[in-house]
Write an enzyme that holds these catalytic residues in place. Sequence first.
Site, PDB file in Angstrom:
ATOM      1  N   SER A 153       0.836  -1.277   0.066  1.00  0.00           N
ATOM      2  CA  SER A 153      -0.064  -0.017  -0.032  1.00  0.00           C
ATOM      3  C   SER A 153       0.629   1.360  -0.081  1.00  0.00           C
ATOM      4  O   SER A 153       2.072   1.139   0.557  1.00  0.00           O
ATOM      5  CB  SER A 153      -0.741   0.067   1.204  1.00  0.00           C
ATOM      6  OG  SER A 153      -1.509   1.158   1.392  1.00  0.00           O
ATOM      7  N   TYR A 166      -1.073  -0.673   9.976  1.00  0.00           N
ATOM      8  CA  TYR A 166      -1.094  -1.002   8.588  1.00  0.00           C
ATOM      9  C   TYR A 166       0.101  -0.468   7.673  1.00  0.00           C
ATOM     10  O   TYR A 166       0.813  -1.452   6.952  1.00  0.00           O
ATOM     11  CB  TYR A 166      -2.542  -0.416   8.115  1.00  0.00           C
ATOM     12  CG  TYR A 166      -2.916  -0.595   6.765  1.00  0.00           C
ATOM     13  CD1 TYR A 166      -3.138  -1.719   6.241  1.00  0.00           C
ATOM     14  CD2 TYR A 166      -2.839   0.619   5.874  1.00  0.00           C
ATOM     15  CE1 TYR A 166      -3.771  -2.000   5.017  1.00  0.00           C
ATOM     16  CE2 TYR A 166      -3.066   0.373   4.414  1.00  0.00           C
ATOM     17  CZ  TYR A 166      -3.519  -1.075   3.843  1.00  0.00           C
ATOM     18  OH  TYR A 166      -4.049  -1.189   2.667  1.00  0.00           O
ATOM     19  N   LYS A 170       2.782  -3.058   5.832  1.00  0.00           N
ATOM     20  CA  LYS A 170       2.636  -2.929   4.281  1.00  0.00           C
ATOM     21  C   LYS A 170       4.059  -2.731   3.601  1.00  0.00           C
ATOM     22  O   LYS A 170       4.363  -3.206   2.527  1.00  0.00           O
ATOM     23  CB  LYS A 170       1.751  -1.979   3.586  1.00  0.00           C
ATOM     24  CG  LYS A 170       0.190  -2.388   3.820  1.00  0.00           C
ATOM     25  CD  LYS A 170      -0.070  -3.920   3.121  1.00  0.00           C
ATOM     26  CE  LYS A 170      -1.570  -4.067   2.799  1.00  0.00           C
ATOM     27  NZ  LYS A 170      -1.600  -5.555   2.123  1.00  0.00           N
TER      28      LYS A 170
END
Length: 305
Positions: A153, A166, A170
């Site tokens: 991401s 997150y 990622k």
Amino acid sequence: MAQKMVQDKVVVVTGAGGGIGRDMALALAAAGAKVVVNDIGTSTTGEGQDAGPAQKVVEEIRAAGGQAVANMDSVAEAAAAGRIVQCALDHFGRIDGVVNNAGILRDRFFHKMSLDEWDAVVKVHLYGSYYMARAAANHFKEQESGAFVHMTSTSGLIGNFGQANYSAAKLGLVALSKSIALDMQKFNVRSNCIAPFAWSRMIGSIPTDTPEQQARVAKIQQMTPNKIAPLAVYLLSDAAKDVNAQVFAVRNNEIFLMSQPRPVRSVHRSEGWTPEFIAEHGMPALKSSFVPMERSGDVFSWDPV
């Protein structure tokens, strides 16, 4: 009839009950692959469980004449990830590709983030991708072929507010992919990453309290998950045999090759550095090349085309 791009390859797609995962599973099946559709059927935060989503995608694939089987094991546990790979072997006799797509979000500003919110997200995205890749690795090594596609991401590659868990997972995934590519290149095993821009349930959790946020979400909604699938199919095919250790981004009809960290600028002092000399000379010389405090939306600032 022309040979399809991934004819008879057996591919596991995790988190394939909806969104990007579903579109990749459908596209792989349409291109001739036999697909293990893995999804535990939870909410975007990982709550609840439902066999429906994975089974529904399997039924869609079969209705179109493809081959698929549903699996509901969690990638967040090593033994369960092993069962997902075993599912491919039991039903289709081999495994040729893994798409690490499963994910959850627990967005929170860093200074408010709980241990559980950190743990749960890193467990699914980073540990889950490791567990899946590790479970498939020996099979790939023995047959001297195989391909991984990991979903990263721009939240990790560039940055975003409220996503430390997150983002860390990622960006860690990019390094994991590179390590897999380096370690397994001699067995003809490839590992690449895709950073997708697409409307999904996960992005559906973005707040829309202000007109600016609403406009941003409206733009993202134009970017449908099926725009991501063609690149994933290609990367899992033999046509991509020379593509390894790369990071791509897909934004509507654009495909980007993303940079990976390399030296930007250096300063040298033959006598060595003191903290004072760094303050007076070293840092001022480097400062013009500092990476700005940008978020993903600042870098990808133009409307999707």
